[in-house]
Write an enzyme that holds these catalytic residues in place. Structure first.
Site, PDB file in Angstrom:
ATOM      1  N   ARG A  27       0.817  -1.221   0.000  1.00 18.56           N
ATOM      2  CA  ARG A  27       0.000   0.000   0.000  1.00 18.56           C
ATOM      3  C   ARG A  27       0.843   1.260   0.000  1.00 18.56           C
ATOM      4  NH1 ARG A  27      -5.247  -1.215   1.468  1.00 18.56           N
ATOM      5  NH2 ARG A  27      -5.620   0.973   1.925  1.00 18.56           N
ATOM      6  N   TRP A  75       2.759   6.063   1.856  1.00 18.92           N
ATOM      7  CA  TRP A  75       2.844   6.493   0.466  1.00 18.92           C
ATOM      8  C   TRP A  75       2.550   7.992   0.530  1.00 18.92           C
ATOM      9  CZ3 TRP A  75      -0.081   8.898  -3.350  1.00 18.92           C
ATOM     10  CH2 TRP A  75       0.348   8.717  -4.670  1.00 18.92           C
ATOM     11  N   GLY A 102      -5.000   8.420   3.994  1.00 17.34           N
ATOM     12  CA  GLY A 102      -5.987   9.306   3.390  1.00 17.34           C
ATOM     13  C   GLY A 102      -5.507  10.739   3.333  1.00 17.34           C
TER      14      GLY A 102
END
Ligand code: G6P
Length: 610
Positions: A27, A75, A102
């Site tokens: 991810r 990320w 998010g």
């Protein structure tokens, strides 16, 4: 994007968090960190770089002891990858520490408001604003639940938080909006994670959090609350995925393992809708009556799922004679186009969490259009919000570059195409049976291709220093070329473009230089000749011609530099075979270039930002 975890129980948290984060690294992997709550203090270890860097630095977790903690793989969105911007982030007195997945869209306003109350900021992240906002309410409200409910009323955007509060030993808190969060329940311990694969070694009993829900973990107990702080009740689910599916099983990379799992993924996906000699989509919300009432189909997706949809557009239109539009989710969600109320929106997504795809699906629903999601991850947001779901049976896919999920998506679309064709009276029983038999033969043909992979490994070395490549095709083959080209560029960093072969003369041809890879996909009999002419135009300008075609195709046998033959199948289903050598080519070029095949730079598998 970003993987997040929480644990509380009797075991040392750091080891569990590091092991779980390793399974969430797909991810995001530009930084990693953990925080452990022990003896009324929260200790944080985090840094830029892969999880391995963190692991080595804290001696596989031994340097941070305690049985309650949170973890993160990042990320980057706001703020470059750096030690400071890595998660967890904290309030200045270390009362509240959080990891976040998010984007807090209104973080500037939040910072400004908090600044007026004396808060200062040490990172460039949006997360720090959220952590300090929670801290701000925590100082007033004194309980985690009330602090979180107040804060999420103010935070705009999509988020998933996992938090520790210094004064609440053995507790982990979480909240989500539009991004995935699951809670796991073990014996005397409990977990929070972005996805089930991270905790499958420890428990199969999970809860899927709903949007705007809040969760509290204690040792072995999990409680849920709605956005106002009222307790809610949830049913526990049992995960049936094979835990070994998330291991490499003797292959050097997950990608190669997953390439080899494609025959099974295709077989199982088709098997899920094939009963007693017939394709049955009733459970997918597509009764015969519903199929007859569909006036047109929109297929909406991103990345490789979009490419699977592009194949499906040709297949469904040709077989079922119904208009199909393939739309990129990121464009569809902001387009103001008239939509027919009797249309069907088919949403394709491996993860079931892609932000653009989810938003596009919601848009279709707002317009009163029925949605069918083709999704791989059980319980994902898209699966739960769609009117009906067709689960692909690929199992967990770990490599960032998708292979088996793409193949499973294709066969799900074939099942829809054949069923629509039959119910709408375009094909008769015997043609329907013939097509089904062809689909059922695909798995063994895929394995036949894999037996020949050595020739692609050999040719891949030729492109170690290549800078550009073209992938050409027409019709279904153009859609396959898009996927082949993406496989090449995303993992080998070789710049590559897919071109509808007929368009090459309108510009791209000027880029062809001596020795440049020009891969041609030629599986459509009626277009062999046209494709051959386009490929020869490339060859005349120095292109190195690599052809993927069925065994019965005689074209370019002498003129091409390399021909890879795939078994023959019905023209509608050739994508499932032609894509395999292209996946292998991308893989072998990346390996020859000594790149990190499973975790290509700058990418993430689950793209939950716009
Ligand atoms: C990312 C992945 C791709 C995937 C795309 C859409 O870019 O790297 O492999 O095709 O997202 O993801 P989804 O989960 O919606 O299929």
């Amino acid at each position: 994007m970003c993987g997040i975890l929480g644990y509380t129980g009797d075991r040392q948290a750091s080891g569990i968090l590091l092991a779980g984060l390793a399974r969430l690294e797909y991810r995001g992997y530009d930084s990693a960190g953990i925080a452990i709550l022990n003896d009324g203090k929260i200790k944080v270890a985090k840094n830029k770089g892969r999880l391995k860097v963190l692991e080595d630095r804290i001696n596989a977790g031994e340097e941070v002891s305690g049985t309650c903690g949170i973890g993160h793989t990042r990320w980057a969105t706001h703020g470059e990858p750096s030690d400071v911007n890595a998660h967890p982030l904290w309030s200045d007195d270390m009362a509240v520490v959080a990891v976040h997945n998010g984007i807090v869209e209104n973080y500037r306003e939040i910072r400004k408001m908090l600044g007026e109350h004396g808060y200062t900021f040490y990172s460039q992240t949006d997360t720090e604003a959220a952590v300090k906002l929670i801290d701000f309410y925590y100082k007033q409200e004194k309980t985690p639940l009330r602090a979180i409910t107040q804060a999420i009323k103010k935070i705009e955007g999509s988020y998933c938080f996992v938090l520790l509060f210094k004064d609440f030993p053995n507790e982990v808190w979480g909240a989500r909006k539009d991004l995935p969060l699951i809670a796991g329940q073990g014996k005397g311990e409990s977990f929070l994670a972005s996805d089930v694969s991270a905790i499958l070694q420890d428990t199969r009993q999970v809860y899927y959090l709903d949007n705007m829900e809040i969760v509290q973990l204690k040792k072995g107990s999990v409680r849920f609350f709605d956005g106002e702080g009222y307790a809610t009740h949830k049913e526990i689910s049992e995960v049936t995925w094979d835990a070994n599916a998330a291991e490499k099983g003797g292959f050097e990379h997950f990608m190669m393992k997953e390439i080899h799992e494609q025959a099974r993924a295709v077989k199982d996906t088709f098997g899920a809708v094939y009963h007693s000699g017939k394709i049955d989509l009733t459970e997918k919300g597509l009764s015969d009556e519903a199929i007859k009432s569909v006036s047109q189909i929109y297929i909406v997706a991103c990345g490789s799922a979009y490419h699977a949809g592009a194949v499906a557009q040709y297949v469904i239109e040709d077989l079922a004679k119904i208009p199909v539009r393939i739309e990129m989710a990121s464009e569809f969600r902001y387009r103001d186009m008239p939509m027919d109320k009797n249309a069907l929106a088919i949403i394709i997504s491996q993860s079931g969490e892609t932000a653009d795809t989810l938003a596009a699906m919601r848009r279709a629903k707002e317009n009163g259009i029925k949605t069918l999601a083709i999704v791989n991850v059980v319980g994902s947001t898209i699966a739960r919000e769609a009117d009906s779901v067709f689960y692909t049976m690929a199992g967990p896919e770990i490599a960032v570059a998708t292979t088996k999920a793409y193949s499973a998506q294709l066969v799900a679309c074939y099942a829809i195409a054949v069923k629509f064709a039959k119910v709408r009276g375009v094909i008769d029983d015997s043609e329907c049976e013939r097509l089904i038999a062809e689909i059922q033969k695909l798995p063994e043909k895929i394995d036949e291709i894999l037996d020949e992979k050595g020739s692609l490994e050999a040719i891949a070395h030729r492109f170690i220093n290549a800078r550009n490549a073209f992938y050409l095709g027409r019709n279904i083959d153009y859609a396959v070329a898009m996927e082949g080209s993406l496989k090449m560029k995303e993992i080998s960093y070789l710049h590559s473009e897919a071109i509808a072969a007929g368009e090459m003369k309108h510009g791209p041809i000027s880029l062809i230089e001596k020795g440049m890879l020009v891969a041609g996909v030629m599986t459509q009999k009626n277009l062999y000749q046209k494709m051959a002419s386009n490929m020869l135009e490339a060859r005349s300008r120095g292109g190195f011609l690599l052809i993927v075609s069925p065994r019965d195709c005689d074209y370019l046998k002498d003129e091409a530099d390399f021909v890879f033959h795939v078994p023959e199948t019905d023209g509608h289903f050739t994508a499932s075979l032609a894509v395999i050598p292209l996946q292998l080519l991308g893989y072998y070029v990346a390996v020859a270039r000594k790149l990190d095949v499973d975790k290509p730079r700058n990418l993430a598998k689950s793209v939950t930002v716009e």
